[in-house]
Design a protein around this motif. Structure first.
Motif, PDB file in Angstrom:
ATOM      1  N   THR A   1       0.837  -1.198   0.000  1.00 36.04           N
ATOM      2  CA  THR A   1       0.000   0.000   0.000  1.00 36.04           C
ATOM      3  C   THR A   1       0.871   1.247   0.000  1.00 36.04           C
ATOM      4  OG1 THR A   1      -1.768  -1.153   1.156  1.00 36.04           O
ATOM      5  CG2 THR A   1      -1.794   1.248   1.271  1.00 36.04           C
ATOM      6  N   TYR A   2       1.914   1.238   0.811  1.00 39.57           N
ATOM      7  CA  TYR A   2       2.830   2.383   0.866  1.00 39.57           C
ATOM      8  C   TYR A   2       3.404   2.674  -0.523  1.00 39.57           C
ATOM      9  CZ  TYR A   2       7.058   5.067   1.865  1.00 39.57           C
ATOM     10  OH  TYR A   2       8.051   6.014   1.857  1.00 39.57           O
TER      11      TYR A   2
ATOM     12  N   TRP B   1       2.416  13.137  -1.027  1.00 36.02           N
ATOM     13  CA  TRP B   1       2.087  12.313   0.136  1.00 36.02           C
ATOM     14  C   TRP B   1       0.822  12.870   0.789  1.00 36.02           C
ATOM     15  CZ3 TRP B   1       2.808   7.708   1.724  1.00 36.02           C
ATOM     16  CH2 TRP B   1       2.656   7.356   3.059  1.00 36.02           C
ATOM     17  N   PRO B   2      -0.263  12.099   0.853  1.00 32.64           N
ATOM     18  CA  PRO B   2      -1.532  12.641   1.335  1.00 32.64           C
ATOM     19  C   PRO B   2      -1.682  12.675   2.857  1.00 32.64           C
ATOM     20  CG  PRO B   2      -1.841  10.396   0.597  1.00 32.64           C
ATOM     21  CD  PRO B   2      -0.402  10.749   0.306  1.00 32.64           C
TER      22      PRO B   2
ATOM     23  N   PRO C   1       8.608  10.168   3.513  1.00 31.80           N
ATOM     24  CA  PRO C   1       8.121  11.486   3.917  1.00 31.80           C
ATOM     25  C   PRO C   1       8.273  11.675   5.431  1.00 31.80           C
ATOM     26  CG  PRO C   1       6.516  10.386   2.511  1.00 31.80           C
ATOM     27  CD  PRO C   1       7.552   9.370   2.870  1.00 31.80           C
ATOM     28  N   PRO C   2       8.285  12.919   5.901  1.00 28.16           N
ATOM     29  CA  PRO C   2       8.348  13.162   7.348  1.00 28.16           C
ATOM     30  C   PRO C   2       7.196  12.475   8.069  1.00 28.16           C
ATOM     31  CG  PRO C   2       8.679  15.203   6.142  1.00 28.16           C
ATOM     32  CD  PRO C   2       8.278  14.161   5.128  1.00 28.16           C
ATOM     33  N   GLY C   3       7.487  11.875   9.200  1.00 27.83           N
ATOM     34  CA  GLY C   3       6.470  11.199   9.998  1.00 27.83           C
ATOM     35  C   GLY C   3       6.249   9.752   9.637  1.00 27.83           C
ATOM     36  N   VAL C   4       6.942   9.259   8.606  1.00 29.36           N
ATOM     37  CA  VAL C   4       6.781   7.869   8.171  1.00 29.36           C
ATOM     38  C   VAL C   4       7.926   7.040   8.719  1.00 29.36           C
ATOM     39  CG1 VAL C   4       6.681   6.306   6.192  1.00 29.36           C
ATOM     40  CG2 VAL C   4       5.553   8.530   6.075  1.00 29.36           C
TER      41      VAL C   4
END
Length: 159
Positions: free
Chosen positions: A40-41, A50-51, A69-72
């Motif tokens: 999925t990623y 990046w949504p 992305p940031p936060g992943v």
């Protein structure tokens, strides 16, 4: 089926009601963490921007996530430990964004509190199943159902 054999979800743009028709904005505002499988990623990353900016995302994978992305963050360990960690950190309202394998694992450890899905008027024929082989038998109780255009919006909880 939740995707074409190659993971494609282009069919969602062909006549499916928009996410807001299902109350997505309110739902998303309550999500504390997004949990997804690697497949999925990879599909989401190919779609463009990046949504999920501003939301912590954990990707269950044994491979690194270059240029994430940031936060992943990647998670390759024990699934029950991951769920316990997220809940302990106050990030327990978890949205499982795709990933039949991941759903199977969460069902196996009893960590699925609610199953919310849309049944859309298209038969893919072949593709990636929502519940792959090996998914444990699970009794569900219907909590809500409503029509959205030609689709059904269903909410279940474990019985």
């Amino acid at each position: 089926m939740i995707a074409r054999p190659d993971g494609g979800v282009d069919w969602l743009e062909q006549g499916a009601p928009p996410p807001e028709a299902f109350g997505f904005t309110e739902f998303y505002s309550q999500v504390e963490t997004i949990l997804m499988g690697r497949g999925t990623y990879d599909v989401v990353r190919r779609m463009g921007d990046w949504p999920y900016a501003g939301k912590p995302v954990r990707v269950v994978t044994s491979r690194e996530l270059p240029d994430a992305p940031p936060g992943v963050e990647a998670h390759s360990g024990d699934l029950p430990a991951l769920v316990a960690e997220l809940r302990q950190r106050g990030l327990g309202r978890i949205w499982v964004e795709g990933g039949g394998q991941l759903l199977r694992g969460l069902l196996a450890i009893g960590a699925l509190d609610r199953l919310e899905m849309a049944v859309l008027p298209i038969i893919l024929g072949e593709g990636i199943r929502l519940f792959p082989a090996g998914t444990p038998e699970t009794r569900l109780a219907l909590r809500q159902s409503r029509t959205v255009g030609d689709a059904l919006h269903l909410i279940y909880e474990p019985a």
